[in-house]
Design an enzyme around this catalytic site. Structure first.
Site, PDB file in Angstrom:
ATOM      1  N   ALA A 152      -1.685  -5.155   4.884  1.00  0.00           N
ATOM      2  CA  ALA A 152      -1.685  -5.866   3.462  1.00  0.00           C
ATOM      3  C   ALA A 152      -1.950  -7.322   3.568  1.00  0.00           C
ATOM      4  O   ALA A 152      -2.520  -8.093   2.763  1.00  0.00           O
ATOM      5  CB  ALA A 152      -0.528  -5.428   2.571  1.00  0.00           C
TER       6      ALA A 152
ATOM      7  N   ALA B  42       7.292   0.434   7.910  1.00  0.00           N
ATOM      8  CA  ALA B  42       7.729   1.157   6.867  1.00  0.00           C
ATOM      9  C   ALA B  42       6.861   2.010   6.076  1.00  0.00           C
ATOM     10  O   ALA B  42       7.037   2.469   5.157  1.00  0.00           O
ATOM     11  CB  ALA B  42       8.194  -0.043   5.877  1.00  0.00           C
ATOM     12  N   GLY B  43       5.425   2.231   6.418  1.00  0.00           N
ATOM     13  CA  GLY B  43       4.689   3.270   5.700  1.00  0.00           C
ATOM     14  C   GLY B  43       3.958   2.525   4.633  1.00  0.00           C
ATOM     15  O   GLY B  43       3.310   3.114   3.632  1.00  0.00           O
TER      16      GLY B  43
ATOM     17  N   LYS C  92       0.761  -1.269  -0.145  1.00  0.00           N
ATOM     18  CA  LYS C  92       0.053   0.088   0.009  1.00  0.00           C
ATOM     19  C   LYS C  92       0.742   1.422  -0.023  1.00  0.00           C
ATOM     20  O   LYS C  92       2.039   1.425   0.905  1.00  0.00           O
ATOM     21  CB  LYS C  92      -1.005   0.065   1.259  1.00  0.00           C
ATOM     22  CG  LYS C  92      -1.824   1.087   1.511  1.00  0.00           C
ATOM     23  CD  LYS C  92      -1.264   2.473   2.237  1.00  0.00           C
ATOM     24  CE  LYS C  92      -0.569   2.155   3.475  1.00  0.00           C
ATOM     25  NZ  LYS C  92       0.106   3.128   4.396  1.00  0.00           N
TER      26      LYS C  92
ATOM     27  N   PRO D 102       9.374  -4.438   4.195  1.00  0.00           N
ATOM     28  CA  PRO D 102       9.925  -4.066   5.399  1.00  0.00           C
ATOM     29  C   PRO D 102       8.604  -3.735   6.466  1.00  0.00           C
ATOM     30  O   PRO D 102       7.504  -3.363   6.217  1.00  0.00           O
ATOM     31  CB  PRO D 102      10.877  -2.815   5.016  1.00  0.00           C
ATOM     32  CG  PRO D 102      10.414  -2.407   3.887  1.00  0.00           C
ATOM     33  CD  PRO D 102       9.812  -3.452   3.315  1.00  0.00           C
ATOM     34  N   VAL D 103       9.200  -3.918   7.811  1.00  0.00           N
ATOM     35  CA  VAL D 103       7.962  -3.770   9.071  1.00  0.00           C
ATOM     36  C   VAL D 103       8.439  -2.343   9.459  1.00  0.00           C
ATOM     37  O   VAL D 103       9.297  -1.713   9.408  1.00  0.00           O
ATOM     38  CB  VAL D 103       8.439  -4.747  10.051  1.00  0.00           C
ATOM     39  CG1 VAL D 103       7.439  -4.270  11.351  1.00  0.00           C
ATOM     40  CG2 VAL D 103       8.179  -6.135   9.445  1.00  0.00           C
TER      41      VAL D 103
ATOM     42  N   GLY E 209       2.113  -0.341   4.777  1.00  0.00           N
ATOM     43  CA  GLY E 209       0.796  -1.203   5.347  1.00  0.00           C
ATOM     44  C   GLY E 209       0.905  -2.701   5.100  1.00  0.00           C
ATOM     45  O   GLY E 209       0.196  -3.384   4.920  1.00  0.00           O
ATOM     46  N   GLY E 210       2.073  -3.028   5.439  1.00  0.00           N
ATOM     47  CA  GLY E 210       2.741  -4.312   5.458  1.00  0.00           C
ATOM     48  C   GLY E 210       1.690  -5.382   6.170  1.00  0.00           C
ATOM     49  O   GLY E 210       1.027  -6.292   5.532  1.00  0.00           O
ATOM     50  N   GLY E 211       1.569  -5.114   7.560  1.00  0.00           N
ATOM     51  CA  GLY E 211       0.827  -6.085   8.202  1.00  0.00           C
ATOM     52  C   GLY E 211      -0.653  -6.023   7.751  1.00  0.00           C
ATOM     53  O   GLY E 211      -1.437  -6.891   7.663  1.00  0.00           O
TER      54      GLY E 211
ATOM     55  N   ASP F 106      -5.897   0.654   7.948  1.00  0.00           N
ATOM     56  CA  ASP F 106      -5.809   0.527   6.564  1.00  0.00           C
ATOM     57  C   ASP F 106      -6.290  -0.909   5.932  1.00  0.00           C
ATOM     58  O   ASP F 106      -5.939  -1.280   4.850  1.00  0.00           O
ATOM     59  CB  ASP F 106      -4.105   0.587   6.420  1.00  0.00           C
ATOM     60  CG  ASP F 106      -3.690   1.790   6.415  1.00  0.00           C
ATOM     61  OD1 ASP F 106      -4.419   2.836   6.357  1.00  0.00           O
ATOM     62  OD2 ASP F 106      -2.427   1.950   6.613  1.00  0.00           O
TER      63      ASP F 106
END
Length: 269
Positions: free
Chosen positions: A100, A93-94, A9, A90-91, A96-98, A129
């Protein structure tokens, strides 16, 4: 076995309007998604399990308290699922990895069983998000980011480059460092117009906490992209390009001159 990409994201624009009495912030943001990200695969099992691999797997300190596990618990999906998460984003990181990853779980459940009617409320409880990440399509988010409206996506297929200094930047301190000034509403129009005429109000406070963001933006803007901006609360920045060759040239230069930075090349969905 089912597989799904957890699409990265990015916030093409992020306007912070005010701090609410409940501690959250009133936002106007332009969500967009890159065709690259983490990868999830699931298979039937006697109970839910989660295994993590990939470059950033170590950033998930508690796999069983991870948002993927919470997403599984929030949705009916049969007897059990064994989930393999390849963590390529990356965690903190802006990107929205988690969120997503949670969105990908929702899509996997949708494929296998369909989603309950109240899926958006369930997604919102996992994070601001997550509703946008479930669909992973360009849209406008208001409120805390969970109130979504469609936008004319005239940037689909645009080449994009993501760059992170390999430094985590938690969201909370960035919002706390925001100066509280309302700089006005997000513009209206198709995706490109809103992106180019918008801004990211968290860029300055994020740079105050992680000066390397300014270095990344300076280098990206030297390559004359359509737009270079920080995503979300940082520290990842993005650049949009007119052609894949322009993006690839910029990526090659960054890899050569700044080998310590994390890079991901893709295109907007």
């Amino acid at each position: 076995m089912l597989t799904e990409t957890a699409y990265a994201k990015i916030n093409l624009a992020l306007h912070v309007r005010r701090r609410r009495e409940d501690g959250y912030h009133e936002l106007e943001t332009l969500f967009a998604f890159v065709d690259q990200g983490d990868r999830l695969s699931v298979r039937s099992a006697s109970q839910d399990t989660l295994s993590t691999t990939g470059e950033f797997a170590s950033g998930i300190e508690d796999p069983f308290g991870n948002i993927v596990a919470k997403a599984l618990a929030a949705l009916p999906h049969g007897q059990g699922w064994a989930v393999d998460l390849e963590k390529q984003l990356p965690v903190a990181a802006g990107l929205g990895g988690g969120s997503a990853d949670a969105g990908a779980v929702f899509r996997l459940v949708e494929q296998a069983h369909g989603l309950p009617e109240d899926w958006m409320a369930r997604a919102s409880r996992l994070g601001a998000d997550v509703p946008a990440c479930v669909r992973s399509q360009a849209c406008i988010g208001t409120g805390t980011g969970t109130d979504l409206t469609d936008v004319d996506n005239d940037l689909a297929g645009t080449p994009v480059l993501l760059v992170n200094p390999r430094l985590p930047l938690p969201t909370g301190p960035v919002f706390k460092a925001w100066d509280g000034i309302d700089r006005g509403a997000m513009p209206v129009g198709p995706l490109r117009t809103v992106a180019l005429d918008g801004r990211n109000d968290l860029e300055a406070p994020a740079i105050s906490l992680c000066p390397q963001i300014a270095d990344i933006l300076h280098v990206l803007r030297e390559g004359d992209p359509i737009l270079a901006r920080m995503s979300g609360s940082g520290a990842t920045c993005f650049a949009l390009y007119e052609s894949a060759s322009d993006r690839n040239e910029a990526a090659a230069k960054l890899a050569r001159d700044h080998g310590g930075w994390w890079l991901m090349a893709g295109a907007l969905r």
